[in-house]
Motif scaffolding. Structure first.
Motif, PDB file in Angstrom:
ATOM      1  N   THR A 121      -7.078  -0.180  26.573  1.00 10.97           N
ATOM      2  CA  THR A 121      -5.811   0.346  26.056  1.00 10.97           C
ATOM      3  C   THR A 121      -4.826   0.497  27.203  1.00 10.97           C
ATOM      4  OG1 THR A 121      -6.420   2.673  26.391  1.00 10.97           O
ATOM      5  CG2 THR A 121      -7.044   1.675  24.280  1.00 10.97           C
ATOM      6  N   TRP A 122      -3.533   0.441  26.872  1.00 12.00           N
ATOM      7  CA  TRP A 122      -2.512   0.590  27.909  1.00 12.00           C
ATOM      8  C   TRP A 122      -2.513   1.973  28.542  1.00 12.00           C
ATOM      9  CZ3 TRP A 122      -0.699  -3.030  30.660  1.00 12.00           C
ATOM     10  CH2 TRP A 122      -0.663  -4.329  30.155  1.00 12.00           C
ATOM     11  N   ILE A 176      -5.078   1.798  31.268  1.00  8.93           N
ATOM     12  CA  ILE A 176      -4.635   0.941  32.373  1.00  8.93           C
ATOM     13  C   ILE A 176      -3.595   1.664  33.217  1.00  8.93           C
ATOM     14  CG2 ILE A 176      -3.450  -1.216  32.963  1.00  8.93           C
ATOM     15  CD1 ILE A 176      -4.718  -2.384  30.339  1.00  8.93           C
ATOM     16  N   ILE A 177      -2.631   2.282  32.553  1.00 11.63           N
ATOM     17  CA  ILE A 177      -1.577   3.000  33.274  1.00 11.63           C
ATOM     18  C   ILE A 177      -2.164   4.169  34.055  1.00 11.63           C
ATOM     19  CG2 ILE A 177       0.485   4.437  32.962  1.00 11.63           C
ATOM     20  CD1 ILE A 177       1.189   2.514  30.587  1.00 11.63           C
ATOM     21  N   TYR A 197      -8.904  -6.446  34.011  1.00  9.49           N
ATOM     22  CA  TYR A 197      -7.905  -6.835  33.014  1.00  9.49           C
ATOM     23  C   TYR A 197      -8.056  -8.314  32.669  1.00  9.49           C
ATOM     24  CZ  TYR A 197      -3.495  -7.469  30.613  1.00  9.49           C
ATOM     25  OH  TYR A 197      -2.551  -7.776  29.671  1.00  9.49           O
ATOM     26  N   HIS A 240      -9.793  -7.493  29.188  1.00  7.66           N
ATOM     27  CA  HIS A 240      -8.753  -6.934  28.318  1.00  7.66           C
ATOM     28  C   HIS A 240      -8.718  -7.671  26.977  1.00  7.66           C
ATOM     29  CE1 HIS A 240      -5.177  -4.791  27.158  1.00  7.66           C
ATOM     30  NE2 HIS A 240      -4.607  -5.938  26.840  1.00  7.66           N
TER      31      HIS A 240
END
Length: 157
Positions: free
Chosen positions: A72-73, A76-77, A136, A140
């Motif tokens: 999920t973003w 990742i962030i 990623y 991902h």
């Protein structure tokens, strides 16, 4: 001939155990703990059957963690933010800010180690960012991160 064999074994022992200890420490400190632990076991597996038996489960855990971390973003962030923050702390550590007034113990204990400590923090940050990019690209968007990690551990795509 015999001393060459002993030196090789000693080098393997030192490298393997150093990586295992660093990996265990990095599980709770900033750094790629599972990766270092995996690398240490890989080195020790050349000499010990017990290390070879534990190698695959640690590899699968590391790859599973990598796969789940990029699903999920927000993950990742958060991972990128933490990695960058560790690098920033490393730079600040190396620059060596003045001791603040609230520091309760001797000044020599404020940011000990200088650039040596800073370098390990910066290196951890760069390794983490590299692993995030690898994860990623590799994982991902996969439907089943655990199955993808198992396949990766077996060397499959």
């Amino acid at each position: 001939m015999k001393s060459k064999k002993m030196m090789r074994r000693l080098a393997i022992e030192i490298a393997g155990w150093t990586l295992v200890v660093v990996g265990l420490a990095a599980l709770v400190l900033p750094g790629p703990g599972l990766l270092a632990l995996f690398a240490g076991l890989a080195v020790l597996s050349q000499q010990y059957e017990w290390a070879e038996r534990r190698l695959r489960p640690v590899e699968v855990m590391a790859l599973k963690s990598a796969a789940e971390g990029v699903q999920t973003w927000p993950r990742i962030i958060a991972s990128c933010t933490a990695a960058i923050a560790i690098g920033v702390v490393g730079v600040i550590w190396g620059i060596g800010l003045d001791v603040p007034g609230w520091w309760p113990i001797a000044d020599k204990w404020w940011l000990p180690g200088g650039w040596a400590t800073a370098g390990t923090l910066i290196a951890s940050s760069l390794m983490a960012l590299g692993f995030i990019v690898y994860s990623y690209k590799r994982f991902h968007g996969v439907d089943d991160p655990e199955a993808a990690a198992e396949r990766a551990a077996r060397g499959e795509r």
